[in-house]
Design a protein around this motif. Structure first.
Motif, PDB file in Angstrom:
ATOM      1  N   VAL B 457       0.860  -1.173   0.000  1.00 26.98           N
ATOM      2  CA  VAL B 457       0.000   0.000   0.000  1.00 26.98           C
ATOM      3  C   VAL B 457       0.902   1.230   0.000  1.00 26.98           C
ATOM      4  O   VAL B 457       1.593   1.510   0.951  1.00 26.98           O
ATOM      5  CB  VAL B 457      -0.926   0.006   1.226  1.00 26.98           C
ATOM      6  N   SER B 458       0.895   1.910  -1.118  1.00 31.57           N
ATOM      7  CA  SER B 458       1.832   3.018  -1.266  1.00 31.57           C
ATOM      8  C   SER B 458       1.306   4.250  -0.545  1.00 31.57           C
ATOM      9  O   SER B 458       0.153   4.299  -0.107  1.00 31.57           O
ATOM     10  CB  SER B 458       2.015   3.328  -2.742  1.00 31.57           C
ATOM     11  N   GLU B 459       2.163   5.243  -0.430  1.00 24.76           N
ATOM     12  CA  GLU B 459       1.780   6.468   0.266  1.00 24.76           C
ATOM     13  C   GLU B 459       0.541   7.098  -0.349  1.00 24.76           C
ATOM     14  O   GLU B 459      -0.323   7.595   0.345  1.00 24.76           O
ATOM     15  CB  GLU B 459       2.922   7.471   0.200  1.00 24.76           C
ATOM     16  N   GLU B 460       0.493   7.046  -1.670  1.00 24.83           N
ATOM     17  CA  GLU B 460      -0.639   7.683  -2.338  1.00 24.83           C
ATOM     18  C   GLU B 460      -1.957   7.131  -1.834  1.00 24.83           C
ATOM     19  O   GLU B 460      -2.927   7.853  -1.715  1.00 24.83           O
ATOM     20  CB  GLU B 460      -0.558   7.482  -3.859  1.00 24.83           C
ATOM     21  N   VAL B 461      -1.991   5.828  -1.587  1.00 20.79           N
ATOM     22  CA  VAL B 461      -3.251   5.224  -1.188  1.00 20.79           C
ATOM     23  C   VAL B 461      -3.689   5.774   0.160  1.00 20.79           C
ATOM     24  O   VAL B 461      -4.819   6.212   0.322  1.00 20.79           O
ATOM     25  CB  VAL B 461      -3.145   3.685  -1.158  1.00 20.79           C
ATOM     26  N   TRP B 462      -2.783   5.782   1.118  1.00 23.76           N
ATOM     27  CA  TRP B 462      -3.287   6.250   2.416  1.00 23.76           C
ATOM     28  C   TRP B 462      -3.471   7.752   2.474  1.00 23.76           C
ATOM     29  O   TRP B 462      -4.333   8.251   3.171  1.00 23.76           O
ATOM     30  CB  TRP B 462      -2.493   5.669   3.580  1.00 23.76           C
ATOM     31  N   TYR B 463      -2.699   8.504   1.674  1.00 24.57           N
ATOM     32  CA  TYR B 463      -2.980   9.942   1.571  1.00 24.57           C
ATOM     33  C   TYR B 463      -4.414  10.156   1.107  1.00 24.57           C
ATOM     34  O   TYR B 463      -5.150  10.986   1.596  1.00 24.57           O
ATOM     35  CB  TYR B 463      -2.074  10.604   0.531  1.00 24.57           C
ATOM     36  N   ARG B 464      -4.765   9.365   0.104  1.00 25.12           N
ATOM     37  CA  ARG B 464      -6.067   9.523  -0.510  1.00 25.12           C
ATOM     38  C   ARG B 464      -7.186   9.156   0.468  1.00 25.12           C
ATOM     39  O   ARG B 464      -8.199   9.826   0.548  1.00 25.12           O
ATOM     40  CB  ARG B 464      -6.119   8.627  -1.753  1.00 25.12           C
ATOM     41  N   VAL B 465      -6.964   8.080   1.187  1.00 21.23           N
ATOM     42  CA  VAL B 465      -7.979   7.660   2.142  1.00 21.23           C
ATOM     43  C   VAL B 465      -8.200   8.766   3.165  1.00 21.23           C
ATOM     44  O   VAL B 465      -9.331   9.120   3.500  1.00 21.23           O
ATOM     45  CB  VAL B 465      -7.521   6.377   2.869  1.00 21.23           C
ATOM     46  N   ILE B 466      -7.107   9.316   3.628  1.00 25.05           N
ATOM     47  CA  ILE B 466      -7.221  10.366   4.637  1.00 25.05           C
ATOM     48  C   ILE B 466      -7.961  11.551   4.056  1.00 25.05           C
ATOM     49  O   ILE B 466      -8.856  12.129   4.676  1.00 25.05           O
ATOM     50  CB  ILE B 466      -5.822  10.761   5.141  1.00 25.05           C
ATOM     51  N   GLN B 467      -7.606  11.869   2.819  1.00 23.36           N
ATOM     52  CA  GLN B 467      -8.278  12.971   2.150  1.00 23.36           C
ATOM     53  C   GLN B 467      -9.792  12.767   2.162  1.00 23.36           C
ATOM     54  O   GLN B 467     -10.559  13.670   2.461  1.00 23.36           O
ATOM     55  CB  GLN B 467      -7.806  12.969   0.702  1.00 23.36           C
ATOM     56  N   ILE B 468     -10.192  11.564   1.828  1.00 23.00           N
ATOM     57  CA  ILE B 468     -11.621  11.291   1.730  1.00 23.00           C
ATOM     58  C   ILE B 468     -12.270  11.324   3.100  1.00 23.00           C
ATOM     59  O   ILE B 468     -13.326  11.908   3.292  1.00 23.00           O
ATOM     60  CB  ILE B 468     -11.838   9.929   1.049  1.00 23.00           C
ATOM     61  N   VAL B 469     -11.592  10.711   4.052  1.00 26.80           N
ATOM     62  CA  VAL B 469     -12.176  10.690   5.389  1.00 26.80           C
ATOM     63  C   VAL B 469     -12.310  12.112   5.930  1.00 26.80           C
ATOM     64  O   VAL B 469     -13.314  12.470   6.523  1.00 26.80           O
ATOM     65  CB  VAL B 469     -11.337   9.798   6.332  1.00 26.80           C
TER      66      VAL B 469
END
Lengths: 169, 968
Positions: B457-469
């Protein structure tokens, strides 16, 4: 998805085929033909990686694979692997048949070609390939015509053109 | 075929090759080669002139040595000499050596070109072909310069032999690829196009490659090729299998030429001429029909050639995307291939279906194959085929099947080949986001993803999740609860969530978090430290515990400089700053702006440009809009959280004193930079944050870092507007109202531009930071902004001109200094002008959210004082009153936060009715101070409010009443 609109705009410099490699089951390179300018170092790196990748594949696997941003089409004939790199939008099956036609040409020329023929007559293998493919594109797909050109060249081998070549007399 | 004198009697070469083959070791081989090289070198250097045969033999040996993988640094000159030999065989070897071993030694190139020139003009077709092959093989710029003008002449000359034409066409193609500027077709264009009509199939085969390439660059000049190509194709497709003699390949007529013709047609839109179009559709139908016929041969070459044409035809059908009938037929054909026994065909069918899935005409037809594709994903033995199946599942995914597909992909991930895991993870993340109907599903999916393939799970994925949350109030509660639970059981994988999604009873939560601290990586620890300081801000009761943690040696003396700096600065900040300051520094991040998903970008990067389709991008933008809630957000969702989402009851812990700090806020890490440069506010390292603090707060916050020099008042913007400012946007008032009770946020956003605001006020002075973000990928030119005060507006606004260029994706900042002279009603206007591509001027006017309440100083007073003053302001015009319906939540905490945001002091124990709110403040203007008292009486049952204002100045009462009535 407009795959081909994309092609028209950005893949102008696309080559049908980027390179062709012939190598043995032991990983010995028998012929290399590059249709894109690359440094010797890069060529060696590509060759090493690709030979490894292809040799690792099992017999029943499919003949195509994605490798870097290219598609690799390969087929094994006896002890030799024939391996071509084409671009994303190129046709895999027709490339497979390019390989087959080249094998047929070699076979016809050498009479039941084997790896040794290609080792000892590597220059002939190159000449035949140049008659068939030029710049990575099919130049002449007729088996008869390609072999005619090679035959003619062979007949000229030791002829000295002091005055005029025979066809101009 | 003569039993060829293969090897041309070069016995020495054959012996040498045998020797090499007999070498038992690599060392022996190298020894033998070195011996040979020394021998050749001495021959080349020797006094005795070598005869042509010997030269050829040695050059050939060098070539062989080179092809074995050894470096060759001599012999080039001898090879060039061979070029001018009058023996064909010597010339041929010379050319081969040059083709394989060319280097750009300019002296040599000149000699080579000279030899080529001689051969081209020899009128000996065999020599001409050799020369052309050499140009095509080398294809250097120097060769293009020498021959680009000559070759078209050879190509179209009436007396050129067919074989020479073939070589000339492909030679020209190679030169065109190397140096398009040097190959000028001009006058030759039409004659080159007409090579498609040539009687010799070989000439057509070679010429069409050239024409295709030229058409891609100059479609208009070459468009006559379309009808010629269609008729040529039609003749081939309808011919009997024997008509084309040697161009028939295993009973398939001219397969290479057919494929090239179909490829050429893909450079153009469908033919406009009805007859041509009809003929082409007929061809395509015939090709599809032939696929259903029984094979004429059992040989794989027959079916490969036939199917090569079929796939190329399908590509053309997809390219046109206008013939629903053909699209569906193509899809059905591919559906048959999905279950074919040939692995190659299954692979290609999956690949080709991917493109069909994106056509609206065939998307549904593709979806019917979902079970077969899922089965392929599970059972194919070849990873490259499984990858195609995964790609196709991704392509055919839509709302109706998203849950099934995502579940299948997740379960595949558990066993997936390592080489494709990262891409699979990205795809699952994108699909989960794109088709999330309920957010609990989304959160569960992502957590599963992390659980199954955490390392991928790359950084982009969790950045994005946080963004959405962050951007969705309604998912925050669930996300927090789920993560909290997971944390209890499975700590190690979820490090990245720590810093970002944190809720729960503060101390319990903190202790839980901190218990995992030592398990985390350095970047995660850095995030955690930031989370800790935010804890102190939100939950003062944790302050002592956290300070203790920060103070211990393992933190403030940590060997990692980033961790150490954070610990030291946070500790200092928490001990020096007042709650107000802390709240400002650690204020909640604004929602992320709507923008392209970072994971989609990553996937594109991974697959190379163009690998993600245009529609997909559009989709994702649209979908991202829904998910991020960017565009669709109600104006006030940020300050009126829906109680139903509040699973852990955190929202009730509203902070006191902080303007508009949302208690339920998720903690965003302000330090994330790479790959996550959030737009509206620069997320820089901590010291930048301090720079943003107004100088007036407290000098000790400098923490050893220099602040901006205290700005002097800048001269007003000097750039004269080239066009009258546009009238304010229709929604300007609405935008303004959003900022009455808050100072920071996104003021405006459209497709091109985003404007963020941060502001602070003190007495009758204010400073506003405007952040202009260019959301596009192209530069804004002539960017200028003007602030004006319409009419009698008594505000003094000073600004510094902004940079006239804003790069794509960049953000620029502007600072406004504001002085309030006397009270005012209207807002100052901000006009923004810029152009893109030097095109039409964008002209936009907004109201700057500077309202009279910004200059409030809160005034604490006792109940008796309050009523005394209330009575003093008893003139009818001093009072303004409004009764209005509640537009937003009537939640106590929310109301309190708003009233505090207004700038007044909220007075407890003043009103005998505890349900009511009373506030007091003084508005500071340059000339006078205006005392204001406020009373807000909610009626929860009727969902109504009564708002009463009494101010020492009637216009202020009126204005405040108007402004406030919009807020509740």
């Amino acid at each position: 998805w407009r795959r081909n609109h994309r092609n028209t705009s950005c893949v102008i410099m696309s080559n049908n085929m980027q390179f062709m490699l012939l190598f043995s089951r032991q990983g010995k390179l028998r012929l290399q033909k590059w249709y894109v300018p690359l440094s010797d170092k890069e060529k060696k790196k590509i060759t090493r990686e690709l030979v490894q990748t292809v040799l690792a594949r099992k017999p029943k696997m499919c003949s195509f694979l994605e490798w870097r941003d290219l598609k690799i089409v390969y087929k094994r004939y006896a002890s030799l692997y024939f391996c071509c790199a084409i671009e994303d939008q190129d046709n895999e099956l027709i490339t497979l048949e390019i390989i087959h036609r080249y094998v047929e040409l070699l076979d016809k020329y050498f009479g039941s070609v084997c790896e040794l023929d290609i080792i000892f007559n590597f220059e002939k293998a190159y000449f035949i390939l140049d008659e068939f493919l030029l710049g990575g594109e099919a130049q002449e797909t007729s088996k008869k015509n390609v072999l005619k050109a090679i035959e003619q060249a062979d007949l000229l081998q030791e002829v000295r053109y002091v005055i005029k070549p025979p066809w101009e007399q | 075929m003569p039993a060829v004198s293969k090897g041309d009697g070069m016995r020495g070469l054959a012996v040498f090759i045998s020797d090499i083959r007999n070498c038992k070791s690599k060392e022996a081989e190298i020894k033998r080669i070195n011996k040979e090289l020394a021998n050749i070198r001495s021959k080349f250097k020797g006094d005795k002139a070598l005869d042509g045969y010997s030269k050829k033999k040695y050059v050939c040996k060098l070539l062989f040595i080179f092809l074995l993988g050894h470096d060759i640094d001599f012999g080039h000159m001898e090879a060039v000499n061979l070029l001018s030999s009058n023996k064909y065989t010597e010339k041929q070897i010379g050319y081969l050596f040059i083709s394989v071993l060319v280097n750009s030694n300019s002296e040599l190139i000149r000699l080579i070109n000279n030899a080529i020139k001689n051969d081209l003009s020899s009128r000996n077709p065999t020599f001409m072909c050799l020369a052309l092959h050499c140009i095509a093989n080398v294809g250097s710029r120097e060769m293009a310069e020498a021959f680009a003008s000559e070759i078209p002449r050879i190509l179209v000359a009436g007396d050129t032999m067919d074989s020479v034409k073939q070589s000339a066409a492909l030679c020209l193609l190679r030169l065109y690829k190397t140096s398009p500027d040097l190959v000028l077709m001009g006058e030759w264009t039409s004659r080159v196009v007409h090579l498609l009509n040539d009687q010799h199939m070989g000439v057509v085969t070679a010429a069409i490659s050239l024409i295709t390439c030229l058409s891609q660059k100059n479609p208009d000049e070459f468009k006559t090729c379309v009808s010629l190509a269609v008729s040529r194709l039609s003749r081939i497709v309808s011919s009997a299998s024997t008509d084309l003699q040697d161009y028939t390949y295993y009973f398939v007529p001219a397969p290479w030429l057919s494929c090239k013709l179909l490829r050429l047609l893909q450079c153009y839109p469908p033919p406009e001429d009805g007859a041509v179009k009809g003929r082409l559709v007929e061809c395509l139908e015939t090709i599809l029909n032939k696929a259903q016929e029984p094979p004429k041969s059992k040989k794989v070459q027959h079916s490969n050639a036939k199917n090569a044409i079929l796939f190329e035809a399908i590509s053309l059908i997809i390219h046109y995307d206008s013939e629903p009938n053909l699209l569906v037929r193509a899809c059905n054909q591919l559906g048959q291939f999905l279950q074919h026994r040939e692995t190659n065909l299954r692979y290609l069918a999956l690949e080709s279906m991917c493109t069909l899935a994106s056509s609206e005409f065939s998307h549904e037809a593709v979806k019917t194959h979902i079970e077969t594709v899922i089965n392929a994903l599970k059972t194919e033995r070849d990873v490259s085929v499984r990858q195609r199946a995964a790609d196709l599942l991704y392509a055919m995914c839509d709302r109706s099947n998203a849950k099934q597909i995502v579940a299948e992909m997740l379960s595949y991930l558990e066993t997936a080949d390592y080489s494709i895991r990262e891409e699979m993870v990205l795809k699952v993340a994108i699909l989960a986001e794109k088709y999330a109907v309920d957010y609990s599903w989304y959160v569960d999916t992502i957590l599963n993803l992390i659980r199954i393939a955490g390392d991928y799970v790359s950084e982009e994925v969790w950045y994005r999740v946080i963004q959405i949350v962050i951007n969705r109030d309604d998912v925050q509660g669930y996300a927090a609860k789920t993560v909290f639970e997971v944390l209890l059981h499975e700590p190690s994988k979820f490090g990245r969530w720590f810093g970002s999604v944190l809720l729960g009873r503060p101390l319990v939560q903190f202790n839980l978090l901190h218990s995992k601290f030592h398990l985390c990586s350095v970047p995660t620890r850095a995030l955690l430290l930031s989370a800790y300081i935010k804890f102190i801000n939100l939950f003062p009761e944790t302050k002592a515990t956290i300070q203790e943690v920060l103070r211990c040696d393992s933190q403030i003396r940590n060997s990692d400089v980033e961790l150490q700096q954070r610990a030291v600065e946070y500790l200092k900040l928490s001990s020096i700053a007042s709650t107000d300051v802390l709240a400002t520094v650690l204020e909640e991040m604004p929602p992320f702006p709507e923008r392209e998903s970072s994971i989609l970008a990553k996937l594109k990067k991974k697959k190379g440009p163009g690998a993600v389709s245009v529609t997909e991008l559009d989709d994702s933008k649209r979908e991202a809009g829904e998910l991020n809630g960017g565009a669709d957000r109600g104006p006030d969702t940020a300050s009126t959280p829906s109680p139903s989402a509040d699973l852990l009851g955190i929202r009730s812990a509203a902070p006191v004193g902080a303007a508009q700090t949302n208690a339920g806020s998720l903690l965003v890490d302000v330090f994330s930079d790479s790959g996550c440069s959030h737009f509206p506010f620069p997320l820089l390292p901590i010291h930048s944050l301090f720079v943003l603090l107004p100088i007036c707060f407290h000098p000790c916050f400098v923490l050893g870092l220099s602040l901006h020099p205290c700005p002097v008042l800048w001269p007003p913007s000097s750039a004269p507007p080239s066009e009258d400012p546009a009238p304010p946007l229709s929604e300007a008032d609405e935008l303004l109202n959003k900022f009455v009770c808050k100072n920071n946020g996104v003021l405006f956003e459209n497709q091109l531009l985003q404007i963020g605001i941060k502001s602070e006020y003190r007495q009758n002075l204010g400073r506003m930071y405007l952040f202009y973000g260019n959301k596009t990928s192209v530069q804004f030119a002539s960017f200028s902004t003007t602030v004006s005060c319409p009419g009698e507006l008594q505000l003094n606004v000073q600004s510094k001109p902004v940079e006239p260029l804003v790069e794509g994706g960049a953000q620029i900042q502007q600072v406004l200094n504001i002085e309030c002279i006397t009270d005012f009603c209207d807002a100052p206007l901000l006009n923004i002008k810029f152009s893109r591509y030097g095109g039409a001027l964008q002209n936009l006017t907004l109201k700057l959210p500077v309202t009279i309440n910004k200059f409030f100083q809160p005034t604490e007073m006792s109940s008796s004082d309050f009523f005394q003053r209330w009575k003093q302001l008893s003139q009818p015009q001093q009072e303004a009153q409004k009764i209005f319906k509640a537009n937003h939540s009537m939640d106590t905490e929310v109301l309190k936060a708003k009233l505090l945001g207004l700038g007044t002091a909220l007075l407890d124990n003043v009103d005998p009715n505890p349900e009511n709110y009373v506030c007091a403040g003084v508005i500071q203007t340059k000339g006078q101070q205006i005392g204001c008292l406020l009373r807000l009486e909610p009626n929860a049952q009727a969902q109504m409010y009564r708002l009463t204002l009494r101010c020492s100045k009637d216009t202020v009462s009126k204005r405040l009443c108007e402004l406030l009535a919009q807020q509740f």
